[in-house]
Design a protein around this motif. Structure first.
Motif, PDB file in Angstrom:
ATOM      1  N   PRO A 157       0.810  -1.208   0.000  1.00 41.11           N
ATOM      2  CA  PRO A 157       0.000   0.000   0.000  1.00 41.11           C
ATOM      3  C   PRO A 157       0.844   1.258   0.000  1.00 41.11           C
ATOM      4  CG  PRO A 157      -0.279  -1.257   2.049  1.00 41.11           C
ATOM      5  CD  PRO A 157       0.836  -1.877   1.285  1.00 41.11           C
ATOM      6  N   LEU A 209       7.478   9.027  -6.471  1.00 41.47           N
ATOM      7  CA  LEU A 209       6.318   9.908  -6.378  1.00 41.47           C
ATOM      8  C   LEU A 209       6.047  10.514  -7.749  1.00 41.47           C
ATOM      9  CD1 LEU A 209       6.842  11.960  -3.078  1.00 41.47           C
ATOM     10  CD2 LEU A 209       5.459   9.922  -3.426  1.00 41.47           C
ATOM     11  N   VAL A 260      -7.452  15.682  -5.834  1.00 39.87           N
ATOM     12  CA  VAL A 260      -8.601  14.923  -6.316  1.00 39.87           C
ATOM     13  C   VAL A 260      -8.535  13.502  -5.761  1.00 39.87           C
ATOM     14  CG1 VAL A 260      -8.823  16.290  -8.432  1.00 39.87           C
ATOM     15  CG2 VAL A 260      -7.419  14.213  -8.444  1.00 39.87           C
ATOM     16  N   THR A 261      -9.666  12.813  -5.793  1.00 42.66           N
ATOM     17  CA  THR A 261      -9.701  11.443  -5.272  1.00 42.66           C
ATOM     18  C   THR A 261      -8.711  10.585  -6.054  1.00 42.66           C
ATOM     19  OG1 THR A 261     -11.526  10.999  -6.780  1.00 42.66           O
ATOM     20  CG2 THR A 261     -12.107  11.543  -4.529  1.00 42.66           C
ATOM     21  N   GLY A 262      -7.913   9.823  -5.311  1.00 43.70           N
ATOM     22  CA  GLY A 262      -6.947   8.945  -5.972  1.00 43.70           C
ATOM     23  C   GLY A 262      -5.673   9.649  -6.394  1.00 43.70           C
ATOM     24  N   GLY A 272      -3.242  10.303  -4.413  1.00 40.38           N
ATOM     25  CA  GLY A 272      -2.116   9.811  -3.619  1.00 40.38           C
ATOM     26  C   GLY A 272      -1.780  10.691  -2.427  1.00 40.38           C
ATOM     27  N   LYS A 273      -2.779  11.168  -1.732  1.00 41.54           N
ATOM     28  CA  LYS A 273      -2.538  12.030  -0.567  1.00 41.54           C
ATOM     29  C   LYS A 273      -1.913  11.237   0.581  1.00 41.54           C
ATOM     30  CE  LYS A 273      -6.927  13.646  -0.633  1.00 41.54           C
ATOM     31  NZ  LYS A 273      -7.429  13.293  -1.973  1.00 41.54           N
ATOM     32  N   VAL A 313      -2.880   9.439  -9.526  1.00 36.75           N
ATOM     33  CA  VAL A 313      -1.574   8.810  -9.736  1.00 36.75           C
ATOM     34  C   VAL A 313      -1.626   7.923 -10.969  1.00 36.75           C
ATOM     35  CG1 VAL A 313      -0.853   8.860  -7.337  1.00 36.75           C
ATOM     36  CG2 VAL A 313      -2.183   6.928  -8.176  1.00 36.75           C
TER      37      VAL A 313
HETATM   38  P1  ADP Z   1      -6.294   9.784  -2.164  1.00 40.10           P
HETATM   39  O1  ADP Z   1      -6.221   9.636  -0.686  1.00 40.10           O
HETATM   40  O2  ADP Z   1      -5.692  11.055  -2.652  1.00 40.10           O
HETATM   41  O3  ADP Z   1      -7.669   9.549  -2.719  1.00 40.10           O
HETATM   42  P2  ADP Z   1      -4.641   7.467  -2.150  1.00 40.10           P
HETATM   43  O4  ADP Z   1      -3.600   7.997  -1.247  1.00 40.10           O
HETATM   44  O5  ADP Z   1      -5.610   6.487  -1.623  1.00 40.10           O
HETATM   45  O6  ADP Z   1      -5.394   8.668  -2.845  1.00 40.10           O
HETATM   46  O7  ADP Z   1      -3.885   6.837  -3.416  1.00 40.10           O
HETATM   47  C1  ADP Z   1      -4.581   6.171  -4.425  1.00 40.10           C
HETATM   48  C2  ADP Z   1      -3.821   4.914  -4.857  1.00 40.10           C
HETATM   49  O8  ADP Z   1      -2.634   5.274  -5.544  1.00 40.10           O
HETATM   50  C3  ADP Z   1      -3.405   4.041  -3.705  1.00 40.10           C
HETATM   51  O9  ADP Z   1      -3.665   2.702  -4.038  1.00 40.10           O
HETATM   52  C4  ADP Z   1      -1.915   4.299  -3.568  1.00 40.10           C
HETATM   53  O10 ADP Z   1      -1.243   3.167  -3.075  1.00 40.10           O
HETATM   54  C5  ADP Z   1      -1.519   4.583  -4.990  1.00 40.10           C
HETATM   55  N1  ADP Z   1      -0.363   5.494  -5.115  1.00 40.10           N
HETATM   56  C6  ADP Z   1      -0.125   6.615  -4.400  1.00 40.10           C
HETATM   57  N2  ADP Z   1       1.003   7.219  -4.829  1.00 40.10           N
HETATM   58  C7  ADP Z   1       1.493   6.463  -5.828  1.00 40.10           C
HETATM   59  C8  ADP Z   1       2.645   6.569  -6.685  1.00 40.10           C
HETATM   60  N3  ADP Z   1       3.476   7.593  -6.573  1.00 40.10           N
HETATM   61  N4  ADP Z   1       2.822   5.601  -7.595  1.00 40.10           N
HETATM   62  C9  ADP Z   1       1.958   4.580  -7.705  1.00 40.10           C
HETATM   63  N5  ADP Z   1       0.866   4.422  -6.951  1.00 40.10           N
HETATM   64  C10 ADP Z   1       0.616   5.359  -6.015  1.00 40.10           C
END
Ligand code: ADP
Ligand code: ZN
Length: 779
Positions: free
Chosen positions: A236, A243, A271-273, A275-276, A427
Motif C-alpha cells: 500500500p 512519487l 482529487v480522489t486517488g 495519492g494524498k 496517480v
Molecule cells: P487519495 O487519498 O488522494 O484519494 P490514495 O492515497 O488512496 O489517494 O492513493 C490512491 C492509490 O494510488 C493508492 O492505491 C496508492 O497506493 C496509490 N499510489 C499513491 N502514490 C502512488 C505513486 N506515486 N505511484 C503509484 N501508486 C501510487
C-alpha cells in the motif's frame, strides 16, 4: 490554596476546591478525588492557585499564603490527590478548556475525551445496558494504603500484606486509571472476573452501575468496534516508490512548512486517488526524524485500520489507534502507551485530537470536510478546528486534506490563512471517472413513474457483471419505503414522538414501520388509522428497495447492502467490506457509508440512484453536501487499472451542485456557492450559532425561544443578527417540541457571550437548550 477542578458531570463548569493544609498542591492535569453534592468523584486539576469563588468572603491573606490556615467557609476540600505529576498533559487540559469555552459547553463535558474510555459498550440497541464498575473513594483509600504498605513498585508478597489481594489491587489500579468506570466485560477480558467484581463491590471499594447504551440516530456511520477491515492488497505504501511530479512538489512544499518548526496550516487539495496518503506518510517520516510526533485524524472508525496499517508498515510498533470503537481495555492500553511516550504516531477519529501526545509536530486531518468530525453532543466540537488550535499551540504543521474542501477551509485558503497545495491528477495518470447525468423526468416519461434504476444504470451494472467488474449503487436513504400514505384522506403514518413519517423496513411478514430518529417501531396497519380507508400505499424508496430492484433487474448478480441497518451486528461491516474486496459481491448498494475512503480497485461503475436526497433539506449546507457526496462517490470508481464511470440520476439536472460535481470542478462550485452564502449571510461569510429550545409544548418552546431572542437583542447593542424564534425544521423530536433561533455575526465570541448571557438568568432553561457553535446542520 484553592484549585479549579473539572469533574465528569455534563454541563458543569470548573469547580473550586480547597487544598487542605499539609497536602502538596497538585499540578495541572493531575487527578483529584473531590466531594460533589452527596457523591465523591474523580476530576482533573485545571487551574491552581486561584482566588476563592466569587461571592464568598475572601480569606484575608494574600493569595500566596491563602492556604496557610485560613480556609474560606463553604469551599469544600479535595479528598485526595491521585497523581504526583500530570495525568493528562497540561497542554491537553488547556485544549479541552478552550474547547469547552468556544463551544459553549461545560468543561466537565470534555473529560470523556481526555481520559481513557468512558465505559460504553460498542453498538447496541436502544434498550441494551452494560454493567460498569467505577472505583469509589473507599477503593481509592484502600488502594493508596496498599501502595503505601508496599512502596512504589510492590512485589506481590508485599501487596498481600495489605487488605487487598494482588488481583484486587490490580483491579483497583486499573479502575483508578479510568475514573469514569470500566465495563465489566472489559474487566473480565483482563482477568478480573465477575466474582472479584462483586467482592470489591461488597467491600464498597467499587460501585457497579447499569449504563444505558444508547444508539445515536444522528451519528453518521457509527461502527463501534468493527475495525477488522483489511487494507488494500499489494504494497500500500512503498518508501522506494517514485512519487509523481505533483506529489513530489506537494511534499516539498509541506516539508518546507514543517521545517519552520512553527505553526503553519495547509490545505492539501487533491482529487480522489491523487495519492494524498503517500504524502502524509512521507511527511510524517520527516517530522519523526526531526524528533516530533504525529497525529493523524480520519473521519470514520472504519477507516482507521487501513490508515493504521499503512503507518505501522512505515513506523513499526510506535503507532497507536484511538477511537471510541476500541474496547475499554484496548483504548486504555493505547492511551497509556501514548502517555508514556512510547508512541510517535496516533491514528484516530475526532476525539483523538485530545490524545495525550507530547511534542506534536504534525497534525493531519484527512477528509477534513467530513461531517463526522463534528460531535453532535456536548461539547459540540469540530475535531478539525480543535486540531488547528492544537497545532497553533504546539507550533506544529496542520495539513487539511480533501478532494472537496469545506467552504470554511477553502475560504481560509483563498484568504491566505492556509497554504493551498494542489494535486490535480490521479496517480499513474488514471483518468477521473466519466460522469453521466440522467434526467429522471425523461426516464419517467419513457418508462413509467415507478422506475428506480434508469436504463443506462441497469445496462451499466449488467455490463460490469459480464466483465467480472464491480458496481457501487448509492442512495442516501435507508429502508424499503420512506412513507405510507392514505389515498383516501392523504394522511401519512407519522411517528407519535417526532414530526416525521415512519419508514417501512422489510417486506412480507417482517415488514415494520420505524422512526429513524427515536426508533419507535410499529407494524404497518392494514387500513388508514385516520379514516379507516383501505387504500394505504407505500411511497418513496430507500436502500432496501434498491437492493431488491438490482437483484430483480440483474438476475444472477450477487447483491449486498451496506447501511446502518445492515451492519447492526458487531463485525458485520468489516466482513461485508472484505467480501466485497475479495470479489464475492458484484453490486454493493448503500448509503454514504459506501462513498467514504475505501479503495476498491475492481469497482468501475458508481450509480447514484437519487442525487436529490439532500437537496430538499432546509439547510444552508444542502448544496455543499450534495456536491461533496457526488464528487466523493464518483471518486470511488476507476481506482484500479480499468477506467471508471459514474451515472447520476436526478430530477434537477441543471442544479449547480450536480452540474459542477459532474465536471468535478471544485473552484467553480466554490465561487457559485459563495454567492449564495454572501446573499444569505451564512458561513463562511459570517459566524453562526444555532440555539434550540426543547419543551413539552409547542407554545412553551416558542415562548422560551422568544425570551432568549429578546434578551440577545437587548444585550448585543444591535451588532448581531438574530433570526427567530421559529419552529425548528424538525419541530418535534422524541416527544419534545423544538423552537430555534439563529444568531449571526462577525465575532463568534460576541455571539456566544450574548447567547450565554441571555440564558444565564434561567438555569432551568439552559438544561432544555442546545447551543451549537459553528453548526454543521441547522435542522
Ligand atoms: P487519495 O487519498 O488522494 O484519494 P490514495 O492515497 O488512496 O489517494 O492513493 C490512491 C492509490 O494510488 C493508492 O492505491 C496508492 O497506493 C496509490 N499510489 C499513491 N502514490 C502512488 C505513486 N506515486 N505511484 C503509484 N501508486 C501510487
Ligand atoms: Zn420518532
Amino acid at each position: 490554596m484553592f484549585i479549579q477542578v473539572a469533574v465528569p458531570v455534563p454541563g458543569l463548569d470548573l469547580l473550586t476546591y480547597a487544598v487542605p493544609d499539609g497536602v502538596a498542591t497538585p499540578t495541572i492535569g493531575a487527578r483529584v478525588v473531590v466531594p460533589l453534592g452527596t457523591r465523591v468523584v474523580t476530576g482533573i486539576v485545571v487551574e491552581v492557585d486561584v482566588a476563592p469563588p466569587a461571592g464568598r468572603e475572601a480569606p484575608n491573606a494574600d493569595p500566596g499564603t491563602a492556604g496557610a490556615g485560613r480556609r474560606t467557609p463553604n469551599v469544600k476540600a479535595i479528598r485526595e490527590v491521585l497523581d504526583a505529576g500530570a495525568f493528562v498533559p497540561p497542554e491537553v487540559v488547556a485544549l479541552a478548556r478552550w474547547t469547552a469555552d468556544y463551544y459553549a459547553a461545560g468543561v466537565g463535558d470534555t473529560i470523556p475525551a481526555l481520559l481513557p474510555p468512558m465505559a460504553r459498550g460498542g453498538r447496541a440497541d436502544a434498550h441494551k445496558t452494560t454493567r460498569v464498575a467505577a472505583i469509589t473513594a473507599a477503593g481509592l483509600e484502600a488502594l493508596s494504603a496498599a501502595q503505601e504498605v508496599s512502596g512504589e513498585r510492590a512485589p506481590e508478597t508485599l501487596a498481600l500484606q495489605s487488605k487487598l489481594s494482588a488481583k484486587q489491587r490490580n483491579a483497583l489500579e486499573l479502575l483508578a486509571g479510568t475514573p469514569t468506570g470500566i465495563g465489566t466485560a472489559a474487566l473480565a477480558a483482563r482477568g478480573i472476573a465477575a466474582d472479584a467484581v462483586s467482592r470489591l463491590a461488597r467491600h464498597g471499594y467499587i460501585s457497579v452501575r447499569q449504563d444505558r447504551v444508547d444508539r445515536n440516530p444522528f451519528a453518521a456511520g457509527t461502527d463501534g468496534g468493527q475495525t477488522g477491515v483489511r487494507p488494500p492488497s499489494g504494497p500500500p505504501s512503498d518508501p522506494t516508490r517514485q512519487l509523481t511530479g505533483e506529489q513530489a512538489a506537494a511534499l516539498d512544499r509541506l516539508l518546507a512548512l514543517a521545517a519552520t518548526g512553527e505553526f503553519r496550516a495547509a490545505l492539501l487539495h487533491g482529487v480522489t486517488g491523487s495519492g494524498k496518503t503517500e504524502i502524509y506518510i512521507r511527511l510524517s517520516s520527516a517530522v519523526r526524524a526531526a524528533g516530533r510526533r504525529v497525529l493523524m485524524l480520519v473521519p470514520e472508525i472504519a477507516l482507521t485500520p487501513a490508515a493504521a496499517t499503512l503507518f505501522r508498515e512505515a513506523f513499526g510498533e510506535r503507532v497507536a489507534i484511538q477511537h471510541s470503537g476500541l474496547s475499554d481495555g484496548e483504548r486504555h492500553d493505547q492511551w497509556q502507551r501514548i502517555r508514556r511516550g512510547d508512541i510517535d504516531v496516533v491514528v484516530g477519529t475526532r476525539s483523538a485530537v485530545f490524545a495525550p501526545l507530547e511534542h506534536v509536530g504534525l497534525i493531519v486531518v484527512d477528509e477534513e470536510h467530513d461531517g463526522s468530525y463534528k460531535q453532535e453532543e456536548s461539547p459540540r466540537y469540530n475535531g478539525r478546528d480543535v486540531a488547528i488550535v492544537r497545532a497553533q499551540r504546539a507550533g506544529a504543521l496542520v495539513v487539511l486534506g480533501s478532494a472537496t474542501p469545506s467552504m470554511e477551509t477553502y475560504h481560509n485558503a483563498v484568504a491566505g490563512k492556509y497554504e493551498r497545495v494542489v494535486l490535480e491528477r490521479r496517480v499513474l495518470d488514471r483518468p477521473l471517472a466519466a460522469v453521466t447525468v440522467i434526467d429522471m423526468r425523461e426516464e419517467y416519461a419513457a418508462e413509467g413513474p415507478d422506475v428506480i434504476l434508469s436504463r443506462d444504470l441497469r445496462r451499466g451494472i449488467q455490463a460490469r457483471l459480464d466483465r467480472g467488474e464491480q458496481s457501487l449503487v448509492l442512495l442516501n436513504r435507508r429502508g424499503f419505503a420512506t412513507a405510507v400514505f392514505c389515498r383516501q384522506c392523504a394522511g401519512t403514518i407519522d411517528c407519535p414522538n417526532c414530526s416525521v413519517s415512519l419508514v417501512v423496513h422489510g417486506e412480507g411478514s417482517s415488514k415494520r414501520a420505524r422512526c429513524h430518529y427515536c426508533n419507535y417501531t410499529s407494524r404497518v396497519p392494514p387500513v388508514c388509522p385516520l379514516c379507516a380507508g383501505p387504500y394505504l400505499e407505500q411511497a418513496g424508496f430507500g436502500t432496501e428497495r434498491v437492493e431488491a430492484e438490482v437483484a430483480r433487474t440483474c438476475p444472477g448478480a450477487r447483491v449486498a447492502r451496506l447501511d446502518r441497518d445492515a451492519i447492526r451486528r458487531k463485525g458485520s461491516l468489516s466482513a461485508l467490506l472484505n467480501r466485497f474486496r475479495d470479489g464475492e459481491i458484484d453490486v454493493l448498494v448503500g448509503t454514504q457509508m459506501i462513498a467514504k475512503g475505501h479503495d476498491f480497485p475492481r469497482v468501475t461503475l458508481v450509480g447514484v440512484v437519487s442525487a436529490d436526497v439532500g437537496l430538499g433539506l432546509a439547510d444552508f449546507r444542502a448544496s455543499e453536501r450534495t456536491f461533496q457526496l457526488l464528487t466523493q462517490v464518483a471518486g470511488r470508481a476507476g481506482r484500479g487499472e480499468q477506467p471508471g464511470e459514474a451515472i447520476i440520476q436526478t430530477l434537477y439536472p441543471d442544479h449547480y451542485s450536480i452540474q459542477l460535481a459532474c465536471r468535478q470542478d471544485y473552484p467553480a462550485f466554490y465561487e457559485r456557492e459563495m454567492r449564495f452564502r454572501q446573499a444569505m449571510r451564512y458561513p463562511p461569510v459570517l459566524s453562526l450559532v444555532n440555539a434550540v429550545v426543547r419543551s413539552r409544548t409547542f407554545a412553551g418552546a416558542m415562548d422560551d425561544a422568544a425570551d432568549v431572542v429578546q434578551k440577545v437583542r437587548e444585550g448585543d447593542g444591535g451588532v448581531l443578527r438574530v433570526l427567530g424564534p421559529a419552529p425548528a425544521p424538525l419541530g418535534k423530536l422524541r416527544g419534545e417540541y423544538r423552537a430555534q433561533l439563529l444568531v449571526k455575526g462577525t465575532n463568534r465570541r460576541r455571539i456566544r457571550e450574548a447567547v450565554m448571557a441571555a440564558i444565564s438568568a434561567r438555569p432551568e432553561l439552559a438544561r432544555r437548550m442546545t447551543v451549537d457553535v459553528d453548526p454543521l446542520s441547522v435542522l
